[in-house]
Design a protein around this motif. Structure first.
Motif, PDB file in Angstrom:
ATOM      1  N   LEU A 145     -64.181   2.905   3.872  1.00 34.00           N
ATOM      2  CA  LEU A 145     -63.657   1.542   3.810  1.00 34.00           C
ATOM      3  C   LEU A 145     -64.722   0.594   4.342  1.00 34.00           C
ATOM      4  O   LEU A 145     -65.167   0.735   5.495  1.00 34.00           O
ATOM      5  CB  LEU A 145     -62.373   1.404   4.624  1.00 34.00           C
ATOM      6  N   HIS A 146     -65.109  -0.364   3.516  1.00 34.08           N
ATOM      7  CA  HIS A 146     -66.167  -1.318   3.865  1.00 34.08           C
ATOM      8  C   HIS A 146     -65.565  -2.669   4.240  1.00 34.08           C
ATOM      9  O   HIS A 146     -64.522  -3.071   3.718  1.00 34.08           O
ATOM     10  CB  HIS A 146     -67.106  -1.523   2.676  1.00 34.08           C
ATOM     11  N   HIS A 147     -66.244  -3.366   5.162  1.00 37.17           N
ATOM     12  CA  HIS A 147     -65.894  -4.753   5.518  1.00 37.17           C
ATOM     13  C   HIS A 147     -64.445  -4.888   5.993  1.00 37.17           C
ATOM     14  O   HIS A 147     -63.750  -5.825   5.607  1.00 37.17           O
ATOM     15  CB  HIS A 147     -66.143  -5.693   4.324  1.00 37.17           C
ATOM     16  N   ILE A 148     -64.017  -3.972   6.835  1.00 33.87           N
ATOM     17  CA  ILE A 148     -62.673  -4.075   7.392  1.00 33.87           C
ATOM     18  C   ILE A 148     -62.740  -4.843   8.713  1.00 33.87           C
ATOM     19  O   ILE A 148     -63.803  -4.908   9.347  1.00 33.87           O
ATOM     20  CB  ILE A 148     -62.043  -2.683   7.609  1.00 33.87           C
ATOM     21  N   LYS A 199     -55.229   6.039  -3.015  1.00 36.71           N
ATOM     22  CA  LYS A 199     -54.135   5.118  -3.296  1.00 36.71           C
ATOM     23  C   LYS A 199     -53.669   4.416  -2.022  1.00 36.71           C
ATOM     24  O   LYS A 199     -53.468   3.192  -1.992  1.00 36.71           O
ATOM     25  CB  LYS A 199     -52.975   5.867  -3.944  1.00 36.71           C
ATOM     26  N   LEU A 200     -53.530   5.198  -0.946  1.00 34.70           N
ATOM     27  CA  LEU A 200     -53.061   4.647   0.330  1.00 34.70           C
ATOM     28  C   LEU A 200     -54.050   3.640   0.908  1.00 34.70           C
ATOM     29  O   LEU A 200     -53.679   2.531   1.296  1.00 34.70           O
ATOM     30  CB  LEU A 200     -52.821   5.774   1.326  1.00 34.70           C
ATOM     31  N   VAL A 201     -55.323   4.038   0.991  1.00 36.48           N
ATOM     32  CA  VAL A 201     -56.304   3.140   1.615  1.00 36.48           C
ATOM     33  C   VAL A 201     -56.628   1.951   0.717  1.00 36.48           C
ATOM     34  O   VAL A 201     -56.997   0.875   1.194  1.00 36.48           O
ATOM     35  CB  VAL A 201     -57.590   3.897   2.026  1.00 36.48           C
ATOM     36  N   GLY A 202     -56.465   2.137  -0.587  1.00 36.72           N
ATOM     37  CA  GLY A 202     -56.661   1.015  -1.496  1.00 36.72           C
ATOM     38  C   GLY A 202     -55.641  -0.079  -1.248  1.00 36.72           C
ATOM     39  O   GLY A 202     -55.968  -1.279  -1.266  1.00 36.72           O
ATOM     40  N   GLU A 203     -54.397   0.318  -1.001  1.00 32.30           N
ATOM     41  CA  GLU A 203     -53.351  -0.656  -0.698  1.00 32.30           C
ATOM     42  C   GLU A 203     -53.647  -1.374   0.620  1.00 32.30           C
ATOM     43  O   GLU A 203     -53.413  -2.584   0.748  1.00 32.30           O
ATOM     44  CB  GLU A 203     -51.999   0.045  -0.637  1.00 32.30           C
ATOM     45  N   LEU A 204     -54.159  -0.629   1.588  1.00 31.51           N
ATOM     46  CA  LEU A 204     -54.526  -1.258   2.859  1.00 31.51           C
ATOM     47  C   LEU A 204     -55.670  -2.246   2.670  1.00 31.51           C
ATOM     48  O   LEU A 204     -55.632  -3.368   3.182  1.00 31.51           O
ATOM     49  CB  LEU A 204     -54.942  -0.185   3.872  1.00 31.51           C
ATOM     50  N   ALA A 205     -56.706  -1.822   1.964  1.00 29.57           N
ATOM     51  CA  ALA A 205     -57.885  -2.670   1.782  1.00 29.57           C
ATOM     52  C   ALA A 205     -57.537  -3.978   1.087  1.00 29.57           C
ATOM     53  O   ALA A 205     -58.166  -5.021   1.339  1.00 29.57           O
ATOM     54  CB  ALA A 205     -58.950  -1.918   1.000  1.00 29.57           C
ATOM     55  N   ASP A 226     -62.323  -9.291   1.541  1.00 29.52           N
ATOM     56  CA  ASP A 226     -63.641  -8.673   1.304  1.00 29.52           C
ATOM     57  C   ASP A 226     -63.675  -7.167   1.514  1.00 29.52           C
ATOM     58  O   ASP A 226     -64.728  -6.536   1.335  1.00 29.52           O
ATOM     59  CB  ASP A 226     -64.721  -9.314   2.187  1.00 29.52           C
ATOM     60  N   ALA A 227     -62.561  -6.538   1.937  1.00 33.67           N
ATOM     61  CA  ALA A 227     -62.565  -5.090   2.154  1.00 33.67           C
ATOM     62  C   ALA A 227     -62.600  -4.355   0.819  1.00 33.67           C
ATOM     63  O   ALA A 227     -61.947  -4.761  -0.152  1.00 33.67           O
ATOM     64  CB  ALA A 227     -61.336  -4.664   2.941  1.00 33.67           C
ATOM     65  N   THR A 228     -63.395  -3.293   0.763  1.00 36.04           N
ATOM     66  CA  THR A 228     -63.486  -2.466  -0.444  1.00 36.04           C
ATOM     67  C   THR A 228     -63.437  -1.002  -0.052  1.00 36.04           C
ATOM     68  O   THR A 228     -63.607  -0.643   1.116  1.00 36.04           O
ATOM     69  CB  THR A 228     -64.788  -2.735  -1.215  1.00 36.04           C
ATOM     70  N   VAL A 229     -63.224  -0.156  -1.034  1.00 35.42           N
ATOM     71  CA  VAL A 229     -63.163   1.292  -0.821  1.00 35.42           C
ATOM     72  C   VAL A 229     -64.152   1.970  -1.755  1.00 35.42           C
ATOM     73  O   VAL A 229     -64.221   1.646  -2.943  1.00 35.42           O
ATOM     74  CB  VAL A 229     -61.743   1.846  -1.089  1.00 35.42           C
TER      75      VAL A 229
END
Length: 597
Positions: free
Chosen positions: A457-460, A510-516, A521-524
């Protein structure tokens, strides 16, 4: 009849009263139906006294004569111990290392064991005698007395316990056992009744110095149950053994005086990490908590911690690395501390990291760096709040609750090592071989895991709670996370990478995509197939050449490193899937483990 080996260190035999107390323990074990071997160190400060006397005689005393002199400390102790046992109405015999049957080479002050004979010990045991053996010493082929060096008495005790296939090796010391954390900081800390070998190795490397790490590793190889027992009362202490008990967290450790160093804007190519470690090893700087996250825009970032007193030398070494690499910037900071949780149950529980991060979130404590191993999670926090963090995590995992007591001595569920199915001659040969290797090398094994995927996870947001939310979300779906890496952030945004089983990748994304999607600016990003290379051993942090050798071997094979994380007994690197087998081969060769690969 079961055999118990009891080892008494110098503080446990410091005076006549303590010698009599130790003798009573041996007599009690014998009267309970066990055959007993005692391994005894020199009394109290006796060795220091002998070293001072030698210095008065000569500025540079001969190594042979020093071994002759220092061995008298143990001989004094065992003879007095035998007298004490006799006074209690039991038969006993005191034996030097040579009389025991321990033959070494002629490297005085750090001799290597070349053979062990148990014939004489067994003869005395079968005659109903308590055998009282000198620790720390042996005899070379020319009949010279030799000493075994640092941790020698622990080595003697565990080696004899393995050779005799003892039911238990009891290490008597001046503490009650191993505690959940430092009771001087957390008053609610409790003695741990049962630990796995790897848990004890991690805790020992983190500062729970109740016995020598090499002896723990050796006991693990031969499934010798170790029990750390108090010499001053009748407590059962802490049992270290192969155990089916899988507590999520068995112990906590805190390293206060840390400093962090970050080398950023490095070229993402083979050899970068090798260069950094070589510069650190050149100055004998022990680096800890090494973190490398996935490169961004062709630039890699490597962070690590060192003792604050080593920071100036570390920055000099880091500048040298930057000059060699021709690129990079350096940042550093103090006022940080490392908090670690250790527990074998982490292997099978998906939510340990999430729970730890959530506990710290509730205190508003931010995580500056994260690194993990199979059974340990370490985070870097503000030093001003480290005691608060330690107490919160201790309470959050309910570690103040007393754990069940372990079985009495002579435990029946002891698992025999495969080596123990061999003949005694084969077993003794195997023991001697392992002893030599434990003295020779720090790394005992290289592992390759080709079953995982990488998620980043980038830019969190770099604020308390981000990691807690990520890993709670993942854990709630029973997705097991292995390596977790969070590097230092100076931009207000952070990057977190972790590995999961390939079979869990789709659900995890799927889970972290929903969070991002909730964070600006957050990406996966992810890599479905990776190779995870791990070197396993003891004291990897303090042996500065391990990282240098590991990363040089990979660089020489033109293998680029995507992620790094470390613990006291494991150092792992993620590489491209098609380079995993090559990396495994070159690391085994680098650490002279080709025959065991």
């Amino acid at each position: 009849m079961s055999i118990i080996v009891q080892k008494f260190g110098g503080t446990s035999v410091a005076n006549a009263e303590k010698i009599r107390a130790a003798a009573q323990r041996a007599v009690a074990a014998k009267q309970a139906g066990h055959q007993v071997v005692m391994v005894v160190s020199a009394r109290g400060k006796k060795t220091d006294e002998l070293v001072r006397l030698a210095a008065e005689m000569s500025e540079n005393p001969a190594a042979r004569e020093m071994d002759m002199l220092l061995s008298t400390g143990e001989q004094e102790s065992v003879s007095l111990m035998a007298m004490a046992v006799h006074s209690l109405g039991e038969k006993a015999v005191s034996l030097t290392g040579g009389q025991i049957g321990i033959t070494t080479d002629s490297t005085f002050s750090r001799a290597r064991i070349e053979s062990i004979s148990t014939d004489r010990i067994r003869k005395h045991l079968d005659a109903g005698e308590i055998v009282i053996a000198c620790g720390f010493q042996g005899i070379d082929p020319e009949m010279n007395i030799t000493t075994l060096g640092r941790g020698g008495s622990d080595t003697t005790a565990t080696a004899l316990a393995a050779a005799l296939q003892a039911d238990e090796c009891q290490i008597y010391t001046d503490v009650e056992g191993v505690f959940t954390t430092d009771p001087r900081v957390v008053s609610a800390a409790r003695k741990v009744s049962l630990l796995a070998y790897d848990e004890m190795l991690e805790l020992a490397s983190l500062g729970a110095g109740v016995m020598h790490s090499r002896s723990i590793e050796f006991a693990k190889k031969f499934c010798v149950p170790l029990r750390v027992r108090p010499s001053f009362d009748e407590g059962e202490g802490t049992l270290i053994a192969n155990t089916g008990e899988q507590r999520m967290v068995a112990g906590l450790a805190l390293a206060r005086n840390e400093a962090r160093v970050t080398l950023a804007d490095l070229p993402d190519q083979p050899g970068v990490t090798s260069c950094i470690f070589a510069c650190m090893a050149k100055r004998k700087i022990p680096v800890d908590m090494v973190v490398q996250n996935v490169a961004v825009d062709g630039k890699a970032t490597v962070s690590f911690t060192v003792q604050e007193g080593e920071l100036a030398d570390t920055l000099t070494a880091a500048n040298e690395a930057i000059k060699i690499l021709g690129a990079g910037t350096i940042r550093s900071g103090t006022n940080v501390a490392k908090l670690s949780v250790v527990g074998a149950g982490m292997r099978n529980h998906s939510g340990v990291a999430a729970q730890m991060f959530d506990i710290l979130l509730k205190k508003g404590i931010n995580l500056q760096m994260i690194t993990t191993s199979e059974i340990k999670i370490s985070v870097l926090v503000e030093r001003d709040r480290c005691d608060e963090a330690l107490l919160a995590v201790h309470e959050g995992f309910c570690m103040e609750t007393a754990v069940p007591q372990t079985p009495e001595i002579g435990i029946q569920q002891k698992t025999k090592s495969p080596e123990c199915d061999q003949s005694e001659d084969q077993l003794l040969s195997r023991i001697v071989s392992k002893l030599a290797k434990m003295e020779d090398i720090v790394v005992s094994e290289v592992q390759l895991d080709e079953s995982q995927s990488r998620v980043t996870l980038h830019h969190i947001p770099d604020v308390p709670g981000t990691c807690a939310e990520i890993f709670t979300t993942v854990a709630n779906k029973n997705i097991m996370v292995d390596m977790i890496v969070q590097n230092v952030s100076d931009t207000g945004h952070a990057e977190v990478s972790f590995t999961v089983q390939r079979t869990d990748l789709e659900n995890c994304l799927k889970l972290v995509g929903e969070l991002a999607s909730k964070w600006d600016d957050a990406t996966v990003s992810h890599e479905p197939e990776i190779g995870k290379l791990t070197v396993v051993g003891i004291g990897l942090r303090t042996h500065t050449g391990v990282g240098e050798k590991m990363f040089k071997a990979l660089a020489d094979a033109n293998i680029n490193i995507q992620m790094i994380n470390t613990s006291e007994i494991r150092m792992s690197a993620v590489v491209a899937a098609d380079q995993g087998k090559t990396g495994f081969k070159v690391l085994n060769k680098a650490f002279n483990l080709v025959e065991e690969a």
